[in-house]
Design a protein around this motif. Structure first.
Motif, PDB file in Angstrom:
ATOM      1  N   ASP A  97      42.106  35.343  38.274  1.00 36.06           N
ATOM      2  CA  ASP A  97      41.273  36.524  37.990  1.00 36.06           C
ATOM      3  C   ASP A  97      39.992  36.499  38.817  1.00 36.06           C
ATOM      4  O   ASP A  97      39.645  37.485  39.477  1.00 36.06           O
ATOM      5  CB  ASP A  97      40.950  36.572  36.493  1.00 36.06           C
ATOM      6  CG  ASP A  97      40.107  37.791  36.129  1.00 36.06           C
ATOM      7  OD1 ASP A  97      40.494  38.923  36.516  1.00 36.06           O
ATOM      8  OD2 ASP A  97      39.057  37.622  35.478  1.00 36.06           O
ATOM      9  N   GLU A 102      39.228  39.125  41.845  1.00 38.32           N
ATOM     10  CA  GLU A 102      38.040  39.992  41.794  1.00 38.32           C
ATOM     11  C   GLU A 102      37.210  39.848  43.073  1.00 38.32           C
ATOM     12  O   GLU A 102      36.688  40.824  43.607  1.00 38.32           O
ATOM     13  CB  GLU A 102      37.178  39.659  40.562  1.00 38.32           C
ATOM     14  CG  GLU A 102      37.755  40.123  39.228  1.00 38.32           C
ATOM     15  CD  GLU A 102      37.680  41.635  39.011  1.00 38.32           C
ATOM     16  OE1 GLU A 102      37.189  42.368  39.907  1.00 38.32           O
ATOM     17  OE2 GLU A 102      38.141  42.106  37.953  1.00 38.32           O
ATOM     18  N   LYS A 118      39.103  41.569  45.861  1.00 37.36           N
ATOM     19  CA  LYS A 118      39.030  43.020  45.605  1.00 37.36           C
ATOM     20  C   LYS A 118      37.714  43.593  46.140  1.00 37.36           C
ATOM     21  O   LYS A 118      37.696  44.624  46.809  1.00 37.36           O
ATOM     22  CB  LYS A 118      39.149  43.259  44.092  1.00 37.36           C
ATOM     23  CG  LYS A 118      39.009  44.715  43.671  1.00 37.36           C
ATOM     24  CD  LYS A 118      38.967  44.832  42.143  1.00 37.36           C
ATOM     25  CE  LYS A 118      38.517  46.223  41.755  1.00 37.36           C
ATOM     26  NZ  LYS A 118      38.385  46.385  40.287  1.00 37.36           N
ATOM     27  N   THR A 129      42.682  47.434  45.402  1.00 36.25           N
ATOM     28  CA  THR A 129      42.907  47.522  43.961  1.00 36.25           C
ATOM     29  C   THR A 129      43.041  46.095  43.440  1.00 36.25           C
ATOM     30  O   THR A 129      43.312  45.166  44.213  1.00 36.25           O
ATOM     31  CB  THR A 129      44.201  48.288  43.620  1.00 36.25           C
ATOM     32  OG1 THR A 129      45.320  47.523  44.101  1.00 36.25           O
ATOM     33  CG2 THR A 129      44.225  49.687  44.244  1.00 36.25           C
ATOM     34  N   TYR A 130      42.891  45.935  42.136  1.00 37.85           N
ATOM     35  CA  TYR A 130      43.025  44.599  41.538  1.00 37.85           C
ATOM     36  C   TYR A 130      44.428  44.038  41.770  1.00 37.85           C
ATOM     37  O   TYR A 130      44.590  42.860  42.087  1.00 37.85           O
ATOM     38  CB  TYR A 130      42.712  44.679  40.036  1.00 37.85           C
ATOM     39  CG  TYR A 130      42.761  43.344  39.326  1.00 37.85           C
ATOM     40  CD1 TYR A 130      41.644  42.508  39.292  1.00 37.85           C
ATOM     41  CD2 TYR A 130      43.921  42.908  38.683  1.00 37.85           C
ATOM     42  CE1 TYR A 130      41.677  41.281  38.636  1.00 37.85           C
ATOM     43  CE2 TYR A 130      43.970  41.684  38.035  1.00 37.85           C
ATOM     44  CZ  TYR A 130      42.851  40.873  38.005  1.00 37.85           C
ATOM     45  OH  TYR A 130      42.888  39.655  37.367  1.00 37.85           O
ATOM     46  N   LEU A 131      45.477  44.878  41.635  1.00 39.42           N
ATOM     47  CA  LEU A 131      46.856  44.388  41.811  1.00 39.42           C
ATOM     48  C   LEU A 131      47.110  43.918  43.239  1.00 39.42           C
ATOM     49  O   LEU A 131      47.762  42.893  43.457  1.00 39.42           O
ATOM     50  CB  LEU A 131      47.877  45.464  41.420  1.00 39.42           C
ATOM     51  CG  LEU A 131      48.051  45.760  39.926  1.00 39.42           C
ATOM     52  CD1 LEU A 131      49.062  46.878  39.713  1.00 39.42           C
ATOM     53  CD2 LEU A 131      48.482  44.512  39.142  1.00 39.42           C
ATOM     54  N   LEU A 190      45.437  40.702  43.638  1.00 37.20           N
ATOM     55  CA  LEU A 190      46.208  39.683  42.918  1.00 37.20           C
ATOM     56  C   LEU A 190      47.352  39.160  43.788  1.00 37.20           C
ATOM     57  O   LEU A 190      47.642  37.961  43.812  1.00 37.20           O
ATOM     58  CB  LEU A 190      46.758  40.291  41.621  1.00 37.20           C
ATOM     59  CG  LEU A 190      47.428  39.357  40.618  1.00 37.20           C
ATOM     60  CD1 LEU A 190      46.465  38.283  40.148  1.00 37.20           C
ATOM     61  CD2 LEU A 190      47.943  40.157  39.423  1.00 37.20           C
ATOM     62  N   LYS A 242      46.047  43.381  33.247  1.00 39.53           N
ATOM     63  CA  LYS A 242      44.683  43.842  33.547  1.00 39.53           C
ATOM     64  C   LYS A 242      44.709  44.843  34.702  1.00 39.53           C
ATOM     65  O   LYS A 242      44.069  45.900  34.650  1.00 39.53           O
ATOM     66  CB  LYS A 242      43.793  42.634  33.902  1.00 39.53           C
ATOM     67  CG  LYS A 242      42.379  43.038  34.328  1.00 39.53           C
ATOM     68  CD  LYS A 242      41.519  41.834  34.688  1.00 39.53           C
ATOM     69  CE  LYS A 242      40.214  42.302  35.317  1.00 39.53           C
ATOM     70  NZ  LYS A 242      39.303  41.181  35.635  1.00 39.53           N
ATOM     71  N   GLY A 243      45.480  44.520  35.743  1.00 35.65           N
ATOM     72  CA  GLY A 243      45.571  45.408  36.908  1.00 35.65           C
ATOM     73  C   GLY A 243      46.235  46.731  36.585  1.00 35.65           C
ATOM     74  O   GLY A 243      45.865  47.776  37.123  1.00 35.65           O
ATOM     75  N   GLU A 273      43.877  49.173  34.999  1.00 37.91           N
ATOM     76  CA  GLU A 273      43.004  49.797  36.011  1.00 37.91           C
ATOM     77  C   GLU A 273      43.751  50.894  36.761  1.00 37.91           C
ATOM     78  O   GLU A 273      43.229  51.972  37.022  1.00 37.91           O
ATOM     79  CB  GLU A 273      42.548  48.711  36.998  1.00 37.91           C
ATOM     80  CG  GLU A 273      41.734  49.232  38.173  1.00 37.91           C
ATOM     81  CD  GLU A 273      41.782  48.272  39.365  1.00 37.91           C
ATOM     82  OE1 GLU A 273      42.686  48.403  40.202  1.00 37.91           O
ATOM     83  OE2 GLU A 273      40.913  47.385  39.439  1.00 37.91           O
TER      84      GLU A 273
END
Length: 331
Positions: free
Chosen positions: A16, A20, A23, A29-31, A34, A85-86, A89
């Protein structure tokens, strides 16, 4: 890092924090971030174009966990938390993850249908981020050849990196699962079917379940496609909407199943697992027609109590175990 944290929490915090950071630096994007941090961890290197500050930050984060010392389930659960979490978002309605309890229960069903999983081939034609597929693989023993198909490129990349980090050898394909697939017929299909309409009416009309007018349900098409890619007497384990056999297109689905397979059972999952009753699902068990297909005298019909009600679940499982030993005797 706090030594009281579980391994899942430790891995999650590392992926995480690092996601972040990526990102922010790369405006992703967060995904997508990731995916990048997962690739860094898998390849054990950080891209050369990362700034010195970010490189130092990531190296410090990655040093906090040794993935080789973690078991695959811990890695899967940590990434599952990050993917969830992603997805919040991204707010993409077709992105939903199979609950853990359901994945474990499906693994139990697979072991009942196929007591020996030695040299078995497995396909998930709607693999998503690979959570259900890797949950099942983590519960099974044997040399399992696995395939995953997914139309969404971001989810496919996530599935690839997450399964690699769990040391699963899965062949992934980026394609529309309703079109001809690149895989050979398999022994087992396990999938959480996306519910909705399929937009390509011309392709849908080539299927028995294809509606004469308007769009066809994608989940109906995927059941037929899965049966097509199953070997004779192979098993299909499908997460389906509760109203599967009561929709206006259900007669076409029933006709197709009657022609190609035997219904082994239908297990309704606890409503407490789903935010809304309209999203509730059941597990449909099919066996493709073939020389070794067993037609049970009575299909397995179960309405599962909440997974938190340990005694009630244990009682239902005893009844199911008895049903499997009586009704699914191998020829």
């Amino acid at each position: 890092m706090n030594s009281n944290l579980s391994n899942v929490e430790k891995i999650f915090m590392v992926i995480d924090h690092s996601a972040e950071r990526i990102k922010q630096e790369e405006d992703l994007t967060y995904l997508d971030a990731l995916i990048e941090t997962g690739e860094n961890m898998f390849h054990k290197e950080i891209p050369e174009d990362a700034s010195q500050v970010t490189k130092a930050f990531l190296e410090k984060e990655y040093a906090k966990v040794k993935l080789e010392a973690m078991n695959p389930e811990e890695i899967r659960k940590a990434f599952q938390l990050a993917v969830l979490k992603g997805m919040k978002e991204a707010i993409q309605p077709h992105h939903a993850m199979t609950p853990d309890a359901v994945g474990i229960f499906i693994s139990y069903l697979v072991q009942k249908l196929m007591p020996s999983t030695k040299d078995v081939s497995l396909l998930d034609p709607a693999a998503g981020a690979g959570n259900l597929l890797t949950t099942v693989l983590n519960q099974l023993d044997g040399n399992i050849k696995s395939f995953g198909v997914e139309v969404d490129e971001t989810l496919l990349r996530l599935a690839w990196i997450i399964s690699n980090l769990q040391k699963h050898n899965v062949e992934f394909y980026h394609q529309d699962s309703i079109r001809p697939l690149y895989v050979e017929p398999v022994d087992l299909v396990v999938t959480d079917l996306p519910v909705g309409f399929y937009p390509n009416d011309e392709t849908a009309k080539e299927f028995i379940v294809g509606a004469q007018e308007g769009h066809t349900y994608a989940h109906h098409l995927l059941i037929e496609q899965s049966l097509h890619y199953l070997k004779e007497s192979g098993f299909g384990v499908f997460l389906v909407p509760n109203g599967l056999f009561s929709s206006e297109q259900a007669p076409l689905l029933q006709k197709m199943i009657k022609e190609k397979a035997v219904i082994i059972g239908m297990i309704q999952l606890p409503l407490s697992l789903f935010k809304q009753e309209t999203q509730a699902k059941s597990i449909l068990l099919l066996q493709k027609n073939g020389e070794n297909t067993v037609k049970p005298k009575q299909a397995l019909l179960v309405d599962l109590p909440s997974f938190s009600k340990k005694q009630a679940i244990a009682s239902v499982m005893d009844q199911m175990n008895e049903w499997f030993s009586k009704e699914l005797k191998r020829p």
